[in-house]
Design a protein around this motif. Structure first.
Motif, PDB file in Angstrom:
ATOM      1  N   LEU A   5     -12.604  21.543 -11.754  1.00 19.87           N
ATOM      2  CA  LEU A   5     -11.412  21.036 -12.433  1.00 19.87           C
ATOM      3  C   LEU A   5     -11.178  19.570 -12.099  1.00 19.87           C
ATOM      4  O   LEU A   5     -10.894  18.760 -12.992  1.00 19.87           O
ATOM      5  CB  LEU A   5     -10.187  21.861 -12.030  1.00 19.87           C
ATOM      6  N   ALA A   6     -11.315  19.206 -10.827  1.00 19.33           N
ATOM      7  CA  ALA A   6     -11.115  17.811 -10.431  1.00 19.33           C
ATOM      8  C   ALA A   6     -12.142  16.902 -11.082  1.00 19.33           C
ATOM      9  O   ALA A   6     -11.831  15.784 -11.502  1.00 19.33           O
ATOM     10  CB  ALA A   6     -11.188  17.682  -8.909  1.00 19.33           C
ATOM     11  N   GLY A  20      -6.417  12.840 -12.382  1.00 22.15           N
ATOM     12  CA  GLY A  20      -7.432  11.792 -12.328  1.00 22.15           C
ATOM     13  C   GLY A  20      -6.862  10.526 -11.713  1.00 22.15           C
ATOM     14  O   GLY A  20      -5.664  10.422 -11.440  1.00 22.15           O
ATOM     15  N   LEU A  21      -7.724   9.524 -11.510  1.00 21.68           N
ATOM     16  CA  LEU A  21      -7.304   8.306 -10.818  1.00 21.68           C
ATOM     17  C   LEU A  21      -6.112   7.630 -11.482  1.00 21.68           C
ATOM     18  O   LEU A  21      -5.286   7.011 -10.804  1.00 21.68           O
ATOM     19  CB  LEU A  21      -8.469   7.306 -10.750  1.00 21.68           C
ATOM     20  N   LEU A  22      -6.007   7.732 -12.799  1.00 23.95           N
ATOM     21  CA  LEU A  22      -4.929   7.040 -13.507  1.00 23.95           C
ATOM     22  C   LEU A  22      -3.563   7.644 -13.216  1.00 23.95           C
ATOM     23  O   LEU A  22      -2.570   6.918 -13.097  1.00 23.95           O
ATOM     24  CB  LEU A  22      -5.194   7.067 -15.021  1.00 23.95           C
ATOM     25  N   ILE A  53      -3.504  12.308  -3.473  1.00 25.64           N
ATOM     26  CA  ILE A  53      -4.735  12.712  -4.151  1.00 25.64           C
ATOM     27  C   ILE A  53      -5.564  11.493  -4.512  1.00 25.64           C
ATOM     28  O   ILE A  53      -6.792  11.482  -4.371  1.00 25.64           O
ATOM     29  CB  ILE A  53      -4.421  13.536  -5.420  1.00 25.64           C
ATOM     30  N   TRP A  54      -4.870  10.448  -4.982  1.00 25.89           N
ATOM     31  CA  TRP A  54      -5.573   9.246  -5.442  1.00 25.89           C
ATOM     32  C   TRP A  54      -6.386   8.599  -4.324  1.00 25.89           C
ATOM     33  O   TRP A  54      -7.541   8.202  -4.541  1.00 25.89           O
ATOM     34  CB  TRP A  54      -4.552   8.236  -5.990  1.00 25.89           C
ATOM     35  N   HIS A  55      -5.827   8.480  -3.140  1.00 26.27           N
ATOM     36  CA  HIS A  55      -6.476   7.703  -2.081  1.00 26.27           C
ATOM     37  C   HIS A  55      -7.864   8.237  -1.726  1.00 26.27           C
ATOM     38  O   HIS A  55      -8.852   7.478  -1.742  1.00 26.27           O
ATOM     39  CB  HIS A  55      -5.579   7.639  -0.843  1.00 26.27           C
ATOM     40  N   PRO A  56      -8.039   9.530  -1.387  1.00 24.98           N
ATOM     41  CA  PRO A  56      -9.387  10.003  -1.049  1.00 24.98           C
ATOM     42  C   PRO A  56     -10.348   9.981  -2.229  1.00 24.98           C
ATOM     43  O   PRO A  56     -11.547   9.726  -2.052  1.00 24.98           O
ATOM     44  CB  PRO A  56      -9.149  11.436  -0.542  1.00 24.98           C
ATOM     45  N   PRO A  99       0.800  -1.229   0.000  1.00 26.16           N
ATOM     46  CA  PRO A  99       0.000   0.000   0.000  1.00 26.16           C
ATOM     47  C   PRO A  99       0.830   1.274   0.000  1.00 26.16           C
ATOM     48  O   PRO A  99       0.302   2.363  -0.251  1.00 26.16           O
ATOM     49  CB  PRO A  99      -0.824  -0.117   1.300  1.00 26.16           C
ATOM     50  N   LYS A 100       2.143   1.166   0.267  1.00 25.21           N
ATOM     51  CA  LYS A 100       3.010   2.332   0.226  1.00 25.21           C
ATOM     52  C   LYS A 100       3.529   2.623  -1.184  1.00 25.21           C
ATOM     53  O   LYS A 100       3.992   3.738  -1.451  1.00 25.21           O
ATOM     54  CB  LYS A 100       4.200   2.136   1.169  1.00 25.21           C
ATOM     55  N   LEU A 101       3.460   1.628  -2.064  1.00 20.87           N
ATOM     56  CA  LEU A 101       4.032   1.785  -3.405  1.00 20.87           C
ATOM     57  C   LEU A 101       2.922   2.012  -4.427  1.00 20.87           C
ATOM     58  O   LEU A 101       2.683   1.178  -5.313  1.00 20.87           O
ATOM     59  CB  LEU A 101       4.864   0.547  -3.765  1.00 20.87           C
ATOM     60  N   VAL A 102       2.246   3.135  -4.295  1.00 22.04           N
ATOM     61  CA  VAL A 102       1.120   3.433  -5.188  1.00 22.04           C
ATOM     62  C   VAL A 102       1.422   4.605  -6.121  1.00 22.04           C
ATOM     63  O   VAL A 102       0.548   5.041  -6.869  1.00 22.04           O
ATOM     64  CB  VAL A 102      -0.156   3.738  -4.382  1.00 22.04           C
ATOM     65  N   GLU A 103       2.664   5.090  -6.100  1.00 21.99           N
ATOM     66  CA  GLU A 103       3.013   6.220  -6.964  1.00 21.99           C
ATOM     67  C   GLU A 103       3.252   5.733  -8.387  1.00 21.99           C
ATOM     68  O   GLU A 103       4.039   4.806  -8.619  1.00 21.99           O
ATOM     69  CB  GLU A 103       4.260   6.934  -6.443  1.00 21.99           C
TER      70      GLU A 103
END
Length: 534
Positions: free
Chosen positions: A323-324, A139-141, A147-150, A120-124
């Motif tokens: 924008l988001a 965006g999620l991709l 930013i991605w997690h929330p 879970p720490k290697l999500v970059e």
């Protein structure tokens, strides 16, 4: 003369005083810079030492393997990656290349993939995804982890399977349009042969926009964007990585033109849907807070369905800025239709190349539907088409829509017998991972039996990851499978498919998704007529 001498002495004293003040500061700055340089050199030396323990091609000074990667036809980049894997990493499932000073570790073995994707720490995402940010923003991709997690947490409810079941009718409506267009194309042409790719791409775009965006676009003409080609070309050519250089090329002008079209569409979708929700709230208020109708006709006479889970959730409950919201709309346009379209095209082609498997699928559909080829299947009946699902999974094994996943490692990772240092770009080569002979016997053969329950028992969970895996897996995988089942079953009930291209003649192209360079030519024969003549 005396005044001049006094002025010189005053200047000397001032200069001496200034040196006395500045010198400690200068020395401190220099000391910090030297320490930073030493730390960098030590970390760099550690990285080089660990990376060079991993097998890979011989590197040249400064450019590394950059000439092998960047010189030549840009359409051959994916073929070069696969060739490198076969030469240096097939046995151990891990190899390395240097693109200039940047190390890439290529991984295609389940046991080596798991420590990275499951952490879970290697999500970059890797820095390569930065070149899509002008289009997709955060965006999620492409978004960084914080930013991605929330965002992922807030969007997950929109893809609950019970919500997706409401969209089966839309899947089937658009599948009917696809069949109509295929029928028209085969009748208009002198030959029943056609390239299936543009037809399913437009179908998938219609499905996505209507289900998730609430915006039917009636995509009946090919509107193929060039942006994927631009991004792929920039990724390949390291000299185009700096913005200073890229912005002075013709490719940048093409890039900006594509962005203008895509963002104009996204902004219009968001703007119109916000206005529609406003009118719906006003109508509800006028009805004294009575129950909201399941569907209705707006003032402009356009019919809308009440449940539009994805965009409604973004606009009404996510707390995201405009924008988001646009960033997520753009992300789901690529993730929601282009990947699914590529998958459907490959699967229909593979079924056309395997007539015995195709007939087994048709027999299953007939058994589930009671032999009725005019009635549409229900959600429960689609779920009963288990062998069709095996075919879909096998198609995604052979031709995963996203054939390479990039992660930027933020800490050292122990992978089998190697330590991959922090700062490395780890590239999960899904295409080769799915062809591991230790997992799939005869891995290049189209064999849906690979996914029968008895053949899946004991398989490593990271040996098959068409939708990625771990915490940052694809949020829309259930949506994709359900859509593919609906469309493919509809086409097979109306047509017998014969593949015209030989698989070995199909050149693979990877811009944003894995697609055939020159399309996939199939022959479509109306099923009732061919069966009657048989």
């Amino acid at each position: 003369m005396e005044n001049s001498y006094a002025l010189d002495r005053w200047t000397v004293r001032r200069a001496t005083a200034l040196v006395a003040v500045v010198s400690p500061l200068t020395l401190t700055v220099l000391l910090v810079l030297v320490m930073a340089l030493l730390v960098y050199k030590a970390r760099r030396a550690k990285m080089v030492r660990l990376i060079d323990q991993i097998p890979g091609p011989v590197c040249m000074p400064l450019v590394g393997n950059g000439l092998q990667i960047n010189v030549g036809c840009k359409d051959e980049l994916f073929d070069r990656i696969i060739a490198s894997r076969k030469m240096f990493g097939r046995r151990q499932g891990i190899s390395r290349v240097w693109n200039g000073p940047i190390p890439y570790v290529l991984i295609s073995k389940a046991s080596a993939v798991e420590p990275i994707l499951s952490n879970p720490k290697l999500v970059e995402k890797s820095n390569d995804y930065e070149y899509m940010k002008a289009w997709l923003g955060n965006g999620l991709l492409t978004s960084p982890g914080y930013i991605w997690h929330p965002r992922r947490k807030s969007l997950t409810p929109a893809f609950h399977f019970k919500i997706l079941s409401d969209f089966v009718t839309i899947f089937q409506n658009q599948a009917d349009v696809l069949i109509e267009k295929l029928t028209e194309a085969t009748r208009a042409a002198a030959s029943p042969d056609l390239n299936i790719v543009p037809f399913v791409t437009l179908c998938a775009l219609d499905i996505f926009c209507e289900t998730a965006m609430g915006c039917p676009v009636y995509a009946q003409q090919n509107s193929n964007s060039e942006i994927g080609k631009v991004i792929r070309n920039r990724l390949q050519k390291i000299w185009l990585h700096p913005d200073f250089v890229f912005k002075r090329t013709k490719e940048f002008q093409k890039h900006q033109e594509c962005l203008k079209v895509l963002h104009t569409f996204s902004d219009r979708v968001v703007r119109e849907r916000k206005e529609e929700l406003r009118k719906r709230r006003e109508q509800t208020d006028q009805n004294n807070n009575g129950p909201e109708p399941e569907c209705g006709v707006l003032a402009d006479g356009v019919y809308r369905k009440k449940q539009l889970a994805f965009l409604d959730l973004l606009l009404d409950g996510s707390g995201l800025s405009d924008l988001a919201i646009r960033e997520e709309v753009d992300t789901f346009i690529i993730g929601g239709h282009d990947t699914t379209a590529a998958a459907m095209a490959w699967i229909l082609y593979l079924l056309g190349a395997a007539p015995d498997i195709q007939e087994r699928v048709v027999q299953e559909i007939d058994a589930v539907m009671g032999g009725d080829r005019d009635r549409r299947p229900t959600m429960a009946e689609l779920n009963e088409m288990r062998y069709l699902e095996c075919c879909i999974k096998e198609g995604l094994r052979l031709y995963p829509s996203i054939p390479v996943i990039g992660r930027r490692l933020t800490e050292d990772v122990r992978v089998d017998n190697y330590t991959i240092p922090a700062g490395t770009t780890a590239m999960i080569v899904v295409y080769e991972l799915h062809r591991d002979t230790a997992v799939f016997a005869n891995p290049d053969k189209f064999n849906p039996d690979n996914f029968l329950p008895e053949n899946c028992n004991g398989r490593h969970p990271y040996a098959y990851i068409p939708f990625s895996a771990g915490p940052r897996n694809c949020i829309g995988q259930k949506f994709a499978i359900l859509e593919e089942k609906s469309v493919i079953s509809a086409v097979l009930r109306k047509f017998r498919i014969e593949a015209v291209n030989r698989r070995e003649d199909v050149q693979l192209l990877c811009d944003l998704v894995l697609r055939p360079k020159d399309g996939l030519t199939v022959r479509l024969l109306p099923r009732g007529a061919t069966e009657a003549s048989g």
